[in-house]
Design an enzyme around this catalytic site. Structure first.
Site, short mmCIF file in Angstrom:
data_model
loop_
_atom_site.label_atom_id
_atom_site.label_comp_id
_atom_site.label_asym_id
_atom_site.label_seq_id
_atom_site.Cartn_x
_atom_site.Cartn_y
_atom_site.Cartn_z
N ASP A 291 -20.44 -9.60 14.91
CA ASP A 291 -20.91 -8.73 13.84
C ASP A 291 -21.24 -7.32 14.30
O ASP A 291 -21.51 -6.45 13.48
CB ASP A 291 -22.12 -9.34 13.14
CG ASP A 291 -23.36 -9.32 14.03
OD1 ASP A 291 -23.22 -9.44 15.26
OD2 ASP A 291 -24.48 -9.20 13.49
N HIS B 266 -23.92 -19.94 14.92
CA HIS B 266 -23.45 -18.57 14.74
C HIS B 266 -22.06 -18.33 15.32
O HIS B 266 -21.73 -17.22 15.73
CB HIS B 266 -24.42 -17.58 15.36
CG HIS B 266 -25.76 -17.55 14.71
ND1 HIS B 266 -26.84 -18.25 15.20
CD2 HIS B 266 -26.18 -16.93 13.60
CE1 HIS B 266 -27.88 -18.04 14.42
NE2 HIS B 266 -27.52 -17.27 13.43
#
Length: 594
Positions: free
Chosen positions: A421, A223
Site C-alpha cells: 500500500d 495483510h
C-alpha cells in the site's frame, strides 16, 4: 487466487464507503460519517465506557460488522490494509462520547499503534475524554519470542473474543479500569496461528506474488504478507492441523508457549475464514481441529466460533485461535461464568453469530459532528513565513510529481516485504496536494509556508498507514516549531528550517522506537535531519538522504510487517519503500528550488 473483481480498480474512495453505506442501511441502529469512514452505534450510552476499534479495510466483517450493543461503540475504517488516520480515529472517539472513558482496541501493527496512539494523546489534550487508553491485541504465535523482539506479537483474529468480552463488560457499566483489566487478561490468554494456500488479490494491483501449488503456508497473517514458514510437499489436512496445534499448545516450545493449558481449564475456540474458503471446507477444518484438540491435547472447548470474523479480502486461508477462559478469569479477578456470560450477552452487531434480524428499517442517516479536527487556526503576521508564491508552487509541484512517478516501484517493493500500500498511499496524498495547487483557491496564494503546511497536514491525515502517521507527526511538529521560531517573515533562512526539522525529528522519536538501521523511513529522515541541522545546506542533506535510501537495500527490517516475513535473501535486497518515498520527496523539493 482469483484476480477478477466486479470492481477492478482499487477504488478505496468509492468501494469502502459503498460497503459501509450498505451496512448501515441494513442496520438502522448504525450510522456512518462517510467523509471519515466511521461507523458508530446511534444507541450508544455515554454513561458506559466507549469501546472503539478499527483498522484497514479488507478485513470485513472486522471491524464495522461488530458495532452494536454489548460490543463496539464505533470504528474507524482505513484504506485497504492501511490503518485509519488520526483524524478518522478522533472522529470515531467523538461519535461515541463517554463520561467514563474510552478504550481503543487495535491489532498490534505499527500504523495502528501510531495513529490510535496519537488520537489518544490528542483526545486527552483536547479534553474530549478524561480517560483513554490503547489496548493492542498480540495473539499471534507464528513468529516466536526472539524474532518478535521490539515489535511484539502481531494481532490476529483471536482478538474478536476480547472485543466481545470487553464490549459486554462496558455495557454492564463496568468501570474504565475494570474493562481495561479484563481486556489485558483475555489478550494474555489468547494464541492464534494462520495458514494459507495463496495470497489474496487486492483490486487494482498488478503482479501479485503467488504460492506454488505444492506449497502450504504456516503463519500467514491478515495483510497479504508472506508467511513465517512454507511447507512442501503439500501436507495432508491432518498433518497441517497437527503442526498448527503444536505451535499453539506445546508447553515445551520456549519460543511459543505463551499460554499454558492445564487439565480442567475451560477454553474457547475460534476458527476464522480469511475470506476465500467455502463454508464446507471451513467446517471440515473445524471438525479436524476439534478432533485433534481432544485426542492430542485433552482440550474440549466450551465455546466454539467458526466463520468469517476477520478476513483478508479473498484470501484462501484460515486461522485457529484458543483462549484459556479459566486463566483469563483468574488474571482479572473474575469468574469463568462471568466471562461466559459476557461472551453470550446478546448483541445486535450485524456480524456476530446468531444476531436476530431487525424488524424495522429506515432511511440512511449521517450524523454530523464538528469537532474542529481540521480547522485551520489563524496565523499571526508576526509568526508567518513567506516566500514568492510562484516559487512555493513550483517547489511543491516538483516534489509531488516526483513522488507520484515513483509509485510503481514503491508498490512493487512493498509487495515483496509488506502489504503493497505504500506507493498508493504516497501517490494519493501527493495527488491531493497537486489538486490543491491547481484549484482556484490555490494553497500557495500569498506565499505563506505555514498555511501551506496546514493544508499538507490535512492531506497526510487522510493518508493512513504507518508512513502516514510518521509524516503526520513530523509535519505537525515541524509546523509547531516554525510557528514558535519568531522568524523574519520576509526572509526565512535555512537556519530556521534546519532547526525546525531537527526539532520535529526529535519529537517524532518519542512516538516510534524505529531508528537508523532498522530499515524504515527513519533511515532517511534522521540522517537528513542531522546533516541539515549541522550544515544548514539543504542540497547536501538531500544527497545524504539518497545515499541512506540506497543503503536500506542491505538492512534487515526490525519494524512493521516487513520484520515478520522472509529471511532477507537476495530477492529482498530492495530499498525500503517508505525511505525511498521520502528521498524522492526531498529530491523533488530540491529540484523545485533550482
Amino acid at each position: 487466487m482469483s484476480t477478477k473483481h466486479y470492481f477492478p480498480e482499487t477504488s478505496v474512495n468509492t468501494l469502502v464507503p459503498r460497503a459501509l453505506k450498505s451496512l448501515v442501511t441494513a442496520n438502522p441502529f448504525l450510522s456512518l460519517i462517510e467523509s471519515e469512514r466511521v461507523v458508530f452505534n446511534k444507541e450508544h450510552d455515554r454513561t458506559c465506557v466507549s469501546i472503539i476499534s478499527g483498522g484497514g479495510s479488507g478485513h470485513e466483517p472486522s471491524w464495522s460488522g461488530f458495532v452494536g450493543d454489548r460490543l463496539l461503540s464505533a470504528v474507524a475504517c482505513g484504506d485497504i490494509f492501511a490503518s485509519p488516520s488520526m483524524k478518522q480515529v478522533m472522529t470515531a472517539v467523538v461519535s461515541a462520547p463517554s463520561d467514563e472513558g474510552v478504550i481503543l482496541m487495535i491489532t498490534n501493527y505499527t500504523g495502528d499503534r501510531l495513529h490510535f496512539g496519537l488520537a489518544a494523546e490528542r483526545a486527552l489534550a483536547a479534553g474530549i475524554s478524561k480517560k483513554i487508553t490503547v489496548l493492542p491485541a498480540t495473539d499471534d504465535v507464528s513468529i516466536g519470542r526472539s524474532r518478535s523482539g521490539i515489535v511484539g506479537r502481531r494481532g490476529m483474529p483471536g482478538h474478536i473474543l476480547t472485543l466481545k468480552i470487553v464490549g459486554g463488560a462496558a455495557s454492564k457499566k463496568y468501570s474504565f479500569e475494570r474493562c481495561v483489566e479484563l481486556g489485558r487478561a483475555v489478550n494474555a490468554q489468547l494464541v492464534s496461528i494462520g495458514s494459507a494456500l495463496d495470497h489474496c488479490h487486492v483490486p487494482g494491483r498488478q503482479n501479485h506474488e503467488s504460492i506454488p501449488s505444492d506449497v502450504c503456508v504456516v503463519g500467514a497473517g491478515i495483510h497479504n504478507e508472506p508467511g513465517a514458514k512454507k511447507i512442501s510437499p503439500f501436507p495432508s489436512v491432518e498433518q497441517l492441523i497437527e503442526q498448527l496445534l503444536q505451535l499453539l499448545c506445546d508447553q515445551n516450545d520456549e519460543e511459543r508457549a505463551f499460554v499454558k493449558f492445564d487439565s480442567g481449564d475451560e477454553v474457547a475456540l475460534l476458527v476464522n475464514n480469511y475470506g476465500g474458503l467455502s463454508n464446507l471446507e471451513l467446517g471440515a477444518l473445524t471438525d479436524e481441529t476439534l478432533t485433534q484438540l481432544a485426542q492430542s491435547w485433552a482440550i474440549v472447548p466450551i465455546k466454539i466460533y467458526t466463520g468469517t470474523f476477520e478476513s483478508s479480502l479473498n484470501g484462501p486461508g484460515f486461522s485457529i485461535s484458543l483462549c484459556n477462559l479459566t486463566k483469563a478469569a483468574s488474571g482479572s479477578s473474575s469468574t469463568l461464568q462471568e466471562l461466559i456470560d459476557l461472551l453470550d450477552a446478546p448483541t445486535n452487531a450485524p456480524a456476530w453469530p446468531n444476531v436476530p434480524a431487525l424488524a424495522t428499517n429506515g432511511p440512511l442517516k449521517e450524523a454530523l459532528y464538528s469537532n474542529g479536527i481540521s480547522k485551520k487556526p489563524d496565523i499571526l503576521a508576526s509568526e508567518d513565513l513567506k516566500i514568492n508564491q510562484n516559487l512555493l508552487n513550483k517547489i511543491l509541484r516538483a516534489s509531488c510529481e516526483k513522488a507520484i512517478a515513483a509509485e510503481p516501484n514503491l508498490t512493487k517493493w512493498d509487495m515483496v516485504m509488506g502489504d503493497g500500500d505504500c506507493g498508493e498511499a504516497v501517490s494519493g496524498a501527493c495527488t491531493t496536494i497537486l489538486s490543491l495547487l491547481s484549484s482556484p483557491s490555490n494553497i500557495t496564494l500569498g506565499g505563506s509556508i505555514l498555511s501551506v503546511l496546514y493544508s499538507i497536514i490535512d492531506a497526510v491525515d487522510d493518508m493512513g498507514g504507518t508512513l502516514g502517521a510518521i509524516f503526520g507527526i513530523f509535519l505537525s511538529s515541524l509546523l509547531t516549531s516554525l510557528r514558535s521560531s519568531s522568524p523574519n517573515s520576509s526572509n526565512p533562512t535555512s537556519e530556521i528550517f534546519a532547526a525546525a526539522v531537527h526539532a520535529a525529528s526529535t519529537t517524532l522519536k518519542q512516538y516510534t522506537g524505529a531508528r537508523e538501521g532498522d530499515r524504515t523511513v527513519m533511515d532517511v529522515l534522521l540522517p537528513f535531519s542531522d546533516s541539515f541541522y549541522e550544515s544548514k545546506d539543504f542540497g547536501k542533506a538531500v544527497k545524504i538522504a539518497r545515499e541512506k535510501a540506497e543503503a536500506t537495500r542491505f538492512l534487515k527490517p526490525k519494524f512493521g510487517r516487513a520484520s515478520y516475513v522472509g529471511e532477507g535473501g537476495k530477492e529482498q535486497e530492495l530499498p525500503d519503500p517508505g525511505a525511498w518515498a521520502l528521498m524522492e520527496i526531498l529530491e523533488g523539493l530540491k529540484e523545485g528550488m533550482d
